[in-house]
Design an enzyme around this catalytic site. Sequence first.
Site, mmCIF file in Angstrom:
data_model
loop_
_atom_site.group_PDB
_atom_site.id
_atom_site.type_symbol
_atom_site.label_atom_id
_atom_site.label_comp_id
_atom_site.label_asym_id
_atom_site.label_seq_id
_atom_site.Cartn_x
_atom_site.Cartn_y
_atom_site.Cartn_z
ATOM 1 N N GLU A 259 0.833 -1.217 0.000
ATOM 2 C CA GLU A 259 0.000 0.000 0.000
ATOM 3 C C GLU A 259 0.862 1.260 0.000
ATOM 4 O O GLU A 259 0.803 2.061 0.939
ATOM 5 C CB GLU A 259 -0.910 -0.006 1.231
ATOM 6 C CG GLU A 259 -1.819 -1.204 1.343
ATOM 7 C CD GLU A 259 -2.492 -1.303 2.708
ATOM 8 O OE1 GLU A 259 -2.209 -0.482 3.603
ATOM 9 O OE2 GLU A 259 -3.297 -2.233 2.879
ATOM 10 N N PRO A 260 1.661 1.491 -1.014
ATOM 11 C CA PRO A 260 2.499 2.691 -1.000
ATOM 12 C C PRO A 260 1.709 3.949 -1.332
ATOM 13 O O PRO A 260 0.817 3.924 -2.180
ATOM 14 C CB PRO A 260 3.527 2.405 -2.108
ATOM 15 C CG PRO A 260 2.789 1.533 -3.067
ATOM 16 C CD PRO A 260 1.792 0.734 -2.274
ATOM 17 N N GLY A 261 2.024 5.009 -0.655
ATOM 18 C CA GLY A 261 1.443 6.311 -0.984
ATOM 19 C C GLY A 261 2.552 7.263 -1.366
ATOM 20 O O GLY A 261 2.801 7.558 -2.531
ATOM 21 N N TYR A 302 5.043 17.969 11.692
ATOM 22 C CA TYR A 302 6.072 16.938 11.892
ATOM 23 C C TYR A 302 7.484 17.513 11.951
ATOM 24 O O TYR A 302 8.445 16.750 11.957
ATOM 25 C CB TYR A 302 6.065 15.949 10.717
ATOM 26 C CG TYR A 302 4.772 15.241 10.439
ATOM 27 C CD1 TYR A 302 4.086 14.543 11.434
ATOM 28 C CD2 TYR A 302 4.235 15.225 9.147
ATOM 29 C CE1 TYR A 302 2.909 13.865 11.152
ATOM 30 C CE2 TYR A 302 3.061 14.548 8.861
ATOM 31 C CZ TYR A 302 2.405 13.876 9.865
ATOM 32 O OH TYR A 302 1.252 13.202 9.577
ATOM 33 N N CYS A 348 -1.931 33.050 11.185
ATOM 34 C CA CYS A 348 -1.666 33.692 12.475
ATOM 35 C C CYS A 348 -1.228 32.663 13.507
ATOM 36 O O CYS A 348 -1.954 32.384 14.478
ATOM 37 C CB CYS A 348 -2.906 34.458 12.929
ATOM 38 S SG CYS A 348 -3.296 35.778 11.790
ATOM 39 N N TYR A 377 0.744 13.977 1.068
ATOM 40 C CA TYR A 377 0.310 14.592 2.328
ATOM 41 C C TYR A 377 0.496 16.111 2.285
ATOM 42 O O TYR A 377 0.819 16.745 3.283
ATOM 43 C CB TYR A 377 1.062 13.965 3.523
ATOM 44 C CG TYR A 377 0.922 12.458 3.519
ATOM 45 C CD1 TYR A 377 -0.282 11.860 3.851
ATOM 46 C CD2 TYR A 377 1.965 11.626 3.116
ATOM 47 C CE1 TYR A 377 -0.442 10.484 3.792
ATOM 48 C CE2 TYR A 377 1.815 10.253 3.049
ATOM 49 C CZ TYR A 377 0.606 9.693 3.390
ATOM 50 O OH TYR A 377 0.446 8.330 3.328
HETATM 51 C C1 PLP Z 1 -3.149 1.591 6.238
HETATM 52 C C2 PLP Z 1 -2.193 2.438 5.483
HETATM 53 N N1 PLP Z 1 -1.636 1.950 4.365
HETATM 54 C C3 PLP Z 1 -0.764 2.680 3.627
HETATM 55 C C4 PLP Z 1 -0.409 3.966 4.018
HETATM 56 C C5 PLP Z 1 0.544 4.737 3.136
HETATM 57 O O1 PLP Z 1 1.682 5.138 3.774
HETATM 58 P P1 PLP Z 1 2.850 5.814 2.913
HETATM 59 O O2 PLP Z 1 2.282 6.996 2.221
HETATM 60 O O3 PLP Z 1 3.877 6.171 3.909
HETATM 61 O O4 PLP Z 1 3.311 4.773 1.944
HETATM 62 C C6 PLP Z 1 -0.950 4.497 5.189
HETATM 63 C C7 PLP Z 1 -0.550 5.847 5.643
HETATM 64 O O5 PLP Z 1 -0.786 6.291 6.711
HETATM 65 C C8 PLP Z 1 -1.870 3.717 5.931
HETATM 66 O O6 PLP Z 1 -2.443 4.207 7.040
#
Ligand code: PLP
Length: 426
Positions: A259-261, A302, A348, A377
Amino acid sequence: MLGRVAAAAGTPVYVYDADHVRRQFQLLQAALGTIPHRIHYSVKANSNLAVLALVRHLGAGADIVSGGELARALKAGFPPVDIVFSGVGKSEAELEAALDAGVGLINLESAGELAVVRRLGQGRGTPVAVGIRVNPDVAADTPHPYTQTGRSGMKFGVPLDQVIPLARAIAAEGDVMLRSVGMHIGSQIAAPEPYAAGAARLADLVAQLREAGIVTLTSVDVGGGLAISYGCGPGIAPSAFVAAVAPLARATGLPVLIEPGRFLVGNAGCLLTRVLYRKRSGGREFVITDAGMNDLLRPSLYQARHEIVVVAGAGGGAEGAGGAELSSGPSAAPSAPPALVDVVGPNCESGDFLGLDRQLPGAVPGALLAVLSAGAYGFGMSSQYNARPRAAEVLVDGDRFAVVRRREVVEDLMRGETTTPDWTEA
Ligand SMILES: Cc1ncc(COP(=O)(O)O)c(C=O)c1O
């Protein structure tokens, strides 16, 4: 290109490069090679419909965490069966929408959630495919504690000792079917070891489930979290990540869901912003921009470091990082070494900054700056704080660009509100 985008779309504006997303996707695919796998793009990283459609065309599924992300994923054309629904607090309405749509997998995070899914799943003909998101109790060395999610005592996932009982409860029901066990241990993870440790725990669990006679699994889910470089500090090499999770595929004989984002979109995007003013106070030099923490929250939330470069000088100028010869701001001495500046926004809040202690000699009023690595993000975490309309989003593909989300206008800020409440007696 960036100067032309800013001239056409105004600032602040997020700009995404489609080719970069394609390259990252192909890098990951190539590293995974012959390991049976499926990439589910994590929609939360950047949920613009054009970005979702791009990722879908590459062959990814979607990883969602809300009803809103479900609607976006469906609108972008992801087949429901290619959607995995994760998240610690899915509401009944969100779960019902997911079941009605026919999503491929719902990753459960508690026994309470199982009870809701069971009830909603009754009488649907086919059992609801569920997974268990495990909390593997693995510490990932992420740059900020808020981006760790896989340690015991955190709200995420089902604790290791509760997984087998929960799996038995699922197996005892006709309306749900256990299809996966998985984890997501954090975000911006640069080292492979936590993945290897978590994957080993998942492999153990699969073995225990099989010993318990639960043989319905069709995948194991290792989550996302793959780190990118933000200019300083390394990202994770896809090959190192794959080497860490491959033993799980081999031990279980199951395909791996990923699940890469951030890995796909983080370095595909930047935030363009114009310098409004410069000022000096208490020995510090401030560059005040038209983007702030409401546009890009990561530096404030962060303490994340994003590289910032000058794209063009006041009034346009030549493009290129720092390439234009720029007139000095009121407090910049031509022969002195450039002062370190804090790049701050108009919100502000003292915590409203895009970057601190930067060398940006060309950052004079009117100059165009790019805050780099803002594709993940960025817009998704932006807000209308201080009643500031949210930025536009632009997608670049080769030598073309398109506005894929128009800049919000003041009317958007007040949509759904009223000065004359329609009271209900309670
Ligand atoms: C369940 C789940 N999968 C995948 C991701 C994706 O993470 P990243 O963008 O660091 O790959 C997240 C991010 O919070 C998540 O909560």
